[in-house]
Design a protein around this motif. Structure first.
Motif, PDB file in Angstrom:
ATOM      1  N   ASN A   1      -1.874   7.888   0.514  1.00  0.00           N
ATOM      2  CA  ASN A   1      -3.096   7.892  -0.301  1.00  0.00           C
ATOM      3  C   ASN A   1      -4.126   6.891   0.202  1.00  0.00           C
ATOM      4  OD1 ASN A   1      -2.227   9.758  -2.263  1.00  0.00           O
ATOM      5  ND2 ASN A   1      -0.924   8.182  -3.165  1.00  0.00           N
TER       6      ASN A   1
ATOM      7  N   GLY B   1       0.805  -1.220   0.000  1.00  0.00           N
ATOM      8  CA  GLY B   1       0.000   0.000   0.000  1.00  0.00           C
ATOM      9  C   GLY B   1       0.835   1.265   0.000  1.00  0.00           C
ATOM     10  N   GLN B   2       0.144   2.341  -0.266  1.00  0.00           N
ATOM     11  CA  GLN B   2       0.761   3.684  -0.244  1.00  0.00           C
ATOM     12  C   GLN B   2       0.012   4.477   0.807  1.00  0.00           C
ATOM     13  OE1 GLN B   2       0.555   6.103  -3.751  1.00  0.00           O
ATOM     14  NE2 GLN B   2       2.202   4.964  -4.739  1.00  0.00           N
ATOM     15  N   MET B   3       0.590   4.572   1.979  1.00  0.00           N
ATOM     16  CA  MET B   3      -0.159   5.136   3.107  1.00  0.00           C
ATOM     17  C   MET B   3      -0.608   6.590   2.908  1.00  0.00           C
ATOM     18  SD  MET B   3      -0.872   2.769   5.065  1.00  0.00           S
ATOM     19  CE  MET B   3      -0.469   1.087   4.704  1.00  0.00           C
TER      20      MET B   3
END
Lengths: 500, 193
Positions: A445, A441-443
Motif C-alpha cells: 500500500n 510500513g506496508q509495502m
C-alpha cells in the motif's frame, strides 16, 4: 510453468511485459525474453546455449558459482555497510526562512523568529560531536530554514570545521543549501575560498517556481536564483580551481509541475546545468497538511518522471545537450557499475543514523532531516540525542536508531525481500511513519514503493534500447559524483569537492 | 482438477499441488473465503500471498498453521461477484509464484549465508579479495618440473604450427608466412654460404 529448483541460485524476478528481469543479492542482473526465462526456470538450458555462460558468470546458476567474485561484488555494491559511522551531517543553523514554499519541506518559521537561530556555543558543540563520529570523511551540509539568515554561524562552522579537519586529518566536504535570495559577492567569495559548494532549489520557469516558492522579501524568487546560478556558473567555468564547484540545483515536483515538463528541462539547459534531479515531493511535515492542494499519486509522479526522462534522453540522442537526469544516474550507478553512489534513501539499511544525521538549531539530533520535520510538527519520535550533551555511541545505541536500521533492512520486509529491485532500492521509515503510522510500513500500500518500483521499471525498460543505453553509459563516464568505494559522498544534494 | 508444479529439491523431487481453483469459493455479499492445506502449500507461501493482496483486499487468516488455514478476502473497493472472482484468481496466481520464490530461497539459504559471511570477512580484511585470492604464479616462482613441462608444451605447439603452415597449399612467393626468426636464420645461412 514447470520449475526445476535444483539448478537455480538465489535470485528475484519480475515480469516486465514480454520479458523478465532477474537480479540477485550480489548486484548482478539479467534481462531474459519470456522463452529464455521459461527454459531457465525449467532447467532446460542446453550446454550450447550462450545464455548459460552469462547466467553462470552472474551467479544465477548454483552448480557453478564463483563465491569469491560474488562476495567481492556484494562488498562493492554495499560499500556503505562497512563504514563505521555517518558521513553526511545536516546542520539546521536556523529555522527562519524568507520564502513561504507551498510544500515547506523543511518546516520553517517566520524571518522574525531569531530564537530559532543556532548560537555559536551550540554550533561549536555540534561540530565537536560531528568530529566524534568515526567516518574518515565528514560532509557538513548547511540547511534551514534559509541558512544565510544566520550567516555568522555558517561562517564560524566553516572555519572551525576546517581547523578540526586539518588537526584530525579528516576529509571534509562542505555544502550550502540555500535559496540564494540573500547571497552577496562577499559571502560567495568566502564560500569559494573555503571550498564550500553551492546547491539551490529551482523548480522551473518563473510562473511555476514563484507559485511553488513565494518570496517574502519583495520581488520574484526565481529571477534571483537564476541570476546567482548564472553568476556562479560563469565564475566556476572561468577559474580552473573552481570548476569542481559548479552549483547544483534540486527541483521539487508539485502537481503544478506536471504542466511544464519541457519548460523545466529547457531552463536547466539554458543555465548550462550538468544535471537535473526530478524529485518527488514527500508528504512529510507541512507538505502532508497541504497534500490535497499540491500532491499527486505515485503513479502520476512516475508518468511525469518518464516524460521528463524521455525528453532528456531525446536531447542527448539528437546531440542537442548532454544534460543528465540525477535519479536515473543514481540508479544506473548501482545497476551498471555495481557500486553505491551514496544516496541515503536507496540503501538497505537506509541512511538514517548509519549514513546521516540531522542537527536542529538547538543541538537536538535526528535520524534524518525528515525526522526533524516530524518533530517540528510536535512528534519527537525520531529524536536520538543532543549534540551539546550526548556521545556518538549514545546516538548509535539509541533504541530509535536500532529500530530504524531494522525497519529499513529490506530482507526484513516481506515484499522487498522478494523484489527484483532489492539490490538497488531502500525503504524510508520516516516516510512510512508519516503515511502509515508504522516505521516498517506496508509495502503493497506504499506510495514510496509504487513510485520507486515505477522509476526502476522505467529505467530498465529504457536500458533495453541500445540508443538509450549508449546515452546512459556516457552519463556514467561523465558523472561528476564524488562517490568512491569506502568514500561515499551524498549525491544530488551536494556537489562539493574534497576541501582539506 | 489440479495442475502439478514439479519442484525438485536437493536429493529428491517433490510434487506440490497447485489448485486451479482454491476449493469452492463461497461468495457472500462482502467477501470470499476458502481453505488452504498448509502441508500442501507451505505456510510461508500462504502468508506471502496474503501480504501481497493487501493493496486490493482486507485479508483475514484463521485456523491451524500446521494443518489448514482459512483465507477470507474482502475487497477494498466494494464487493461484486466479478471482483470476488478476480481476487480469488489473483490469490491463486500469487500463491503459485510464492511457492516458486520460497522453494528457491530455501534451497539457496546456505549459499547466501556463506557468500554473505565471505563478504563480511572480505570487508573487514580477514580474507583477501577475489582477484588476489588465487594469484597467477609468476615465472620466477615456477619449479624446475613446471618449467620443463611448459617448455615441452611450447615446443609441441610450435611444431604443430609449423606443420600446419607446411600443409597449407596457398602460394607464398615472397615468404610472407615465415616468421622474423626464420627470415633471420635464412639470412645468416645465406651469408655463411
Amino acid at each position: 510453468m514447470p520449475v526445476e529448483v535444483e539448478p537455480l541460485a538465489s535470485f528475484n524476478f519480475r515480469e516486465m511485459g514480454g520479458w523478465y528481469l532477474l537480479t540477485n543479492d550480489w548486484g548482478q542482473h539479467a534481462m531474459l525474453e519470456t522463452a529464455q526465462f521459461k527454459r531457465f526456470m525449467a532447467g532446460s538450458l542446453s550446454k550450447e546455449d550462450p545464455l548459460l555462460e552469462t547466467l553462470e558468470n552472474r551467479g544465477f546458476l548454483r552448480h557453478r558459482m564463483d563465491f569469491g567474485a560474488l562476495a567481492t561484488s556484494y562488498v562493492r555494491k554495499n560499500s556503505f555497510q562497512w563504514i563505521q559511522g555517518p558521513s553526511l551531517h545536516m546542520m539546521v543553523v536556523t529555522l527562519r526562512c524568507n520564502q513561504k514554499c507551498q510544500y515547506c519541506h523543511s518546516s520553517v518559521v517566520d524571518p522574525s523568529r531569531t530564537d530559532t537561530d543556532m548560537d555559536l556555543e551550540t554550533a561549536k558543540k555540534t561540530v565537536d560531536f560531528i568530529f566524534s563520529t568515526p567516518n574518515p570523511t565528514i560532509c557538513i551540509e548547511f540547511q534551514g530554514g534559509e541558512p544565510l539568515l544566520n550567516w555568522p554561524v555558517v561562517k564560524f562552522v566553516v572555519q572551525y570545521a576546517r581547523a578540526k579537519a586539518k588537526a584530525t586529518k579528516r576529509k571534509l566536504i562542505l555544502a550550502l543549501v540555500s535559496n540564494f535570495t540573500l547571497m552577496t559577492d562577499d559571502k560567495m567569495e568566502f564560500l569559494f575560498d573555503n571550498h564550500v559548494s553551492f546547491c539551490t532549489s529551482l523548480d522551473g520557469p518563473p510562473e511555476l517556481h514563484n507559485k511553488n516558492r513565494p518570496y517574502l522579501g519583495g520581488g520574484e524568487a526565481q529571477q534571483k536564483v537564476v541570476a546567482w546560478l548564472e553568476k556562479l556558473q560563469k565564475m566556476c567555468m572561468e577559474d580552473e580551481e573552481r570548476k569542481y564547484y559548479l552549483p547544483g540545483a534540486l527541483m521539487t515536483t508539485t502537481k503544478f509541475s506536471f504542466d511544464y515538463p519541457k519548460e523545466i528541462v529547457d531552463l536547466y539547459l539554458k543555465l548550462n546545468m550538468e544535471q537535473i534531479f526530478v524529485r518527488a515531493l514527500s508528504p512529510i511535515g507541512y507538505a502532508k497538511r497541504v497534500w490535497p492542494e499540491i500532491g499527486y499519486t505515485a503513479d502520476q509522479f512516475v508518468a511525469f518522471y518518464e516524460t521528463m526522462l524521455d525528453y532528456v534522453l531525446a536531447l542527448n540522442k539528437k546531440g542537442k545537450s548532454k544534460i543528465m537526469e540525477r535519479m536515473a544516474l543514481i540508479c544506473l550507478t548501482k545497476i551498471l557499475k555495481g557500486v553505491d553512489p551514496g544516496f541515503m534513501d536507496l540503501r538497505s539499511p537506509a541512511g538514517a543514523v548509519l549514513g546521516c544525521l540531522a542537527y536542529n538549531f538547538n543541538g537536538e539530533i535526528f535520524v534524518s532531516d525528515e525526522g526533524r520535520m516530524v518533530d517540528h510538527q510536535g512528534d519527537p519520535m525520531f529524536r536520538v540525542g543532543n549534540a551539546t550533551k550526548d556521545q556518538w555511541t549514545d546516538v548509535l545505541d539509541h533504541p530509535t536508531s536500532r529500530a530504524m536500521v531494522s525497519a529499513s533492512t529490506l530482507d526484513n520486509q516481506p515484499m522487498c525481500t522478494q523484489c527484483a529491485y532489492k539490490p538497488y532500492c531502500g525503504a524510508e521509515p520516516v516516510f512510512h511513519y508519516e503515511m502509515q503510522r508504522s516505521i516498517v510500513g506496508q509495502m503493497p500500500n506504499s506510495p514510496w514503493c509504487v513510485s520507486h518500483m515505477g522509476i526502476f521499471d522505467v529505467i530498465f525498460r529504457k536500458l533495453r534500447d541500445p540508443e538509450n543505453r549508449k546515452v546512459f553509459e556516457s552519463w556514467l563516464e561523465r558523472d561528476q559524483c564524488r562517490w568512491e568505494e569506502n568514500d561515499p559522498i551524498p549525491a544530488g544534494a551536494s556537489r562539493a569537492e574534497e576541501a582539506v | 482438477m489440479l495442475n502439478w508444479l514439479l519442484i525438485k529439491e536437493r536429493k529428491f523431487s517433490i510434487r506440490i499441488p497447485v489448485p486451479k481453483k482454491i476449493t469452492t469459493p463461497k461468495p457472500s455479499a462482502a467477501s470470499i473465503s476458502f481453505d488452504l492445506s498448509v502441508p500442501a502449500n507451505g505456510l510461508e507461501p500462504i502468508l506471502g500471498a496474503a501480504y501481497l493482496m493487501m493493496d486490493r483486499a482486507f485479508v483475514s487468516l484463521d485456523g491451524d498453521r500446521a494443518k489448514k488455514i482459512a483465507v477470507t478476502l474482502t475487497p477494498k473497493a466494494g464487493a461484486t461477484a466479478a471482483r470476488l472472482k478476480e481476487l480469488s484468481a489473483a490469490f491463486t496466481a500469487e500463491l503459485a509464484t510464492q511457492k516458486v520464490r520460497w522453494a528457491i530461497a530455501k534451497n539457496n539459504q546456505p549459499i547466501r549465508e556463506y557468500i554473505s559471511e565471505q563478504a563480511v570477512l572480505l570487508a573487514n580484511g580477514r580474507i583477501p579479495p577475489a582477484s588476489a585470492a588465487a594469484p597467477e604464479p609468476a615465472s620466477e616462482q615456477l619449479n624446475d618440473e613446471q618449467r620443463a613441462e611448459i617448455e615441452k608444451l611450447i615446443a609441441e605447439v610450435e611444431d604443430e604450427i609449423k606443420s600446419m603452415n607446411a600443409s597449407k597449399s596457398v602460394p607464398d612467393p615472397k615468404n610472407i608466412k615465415a616468421s622474423w626468426e626464420e627470415k633471420q636464420e635464412a639470412k645468416l645461412k645465406g651469408g655463411k654460404s
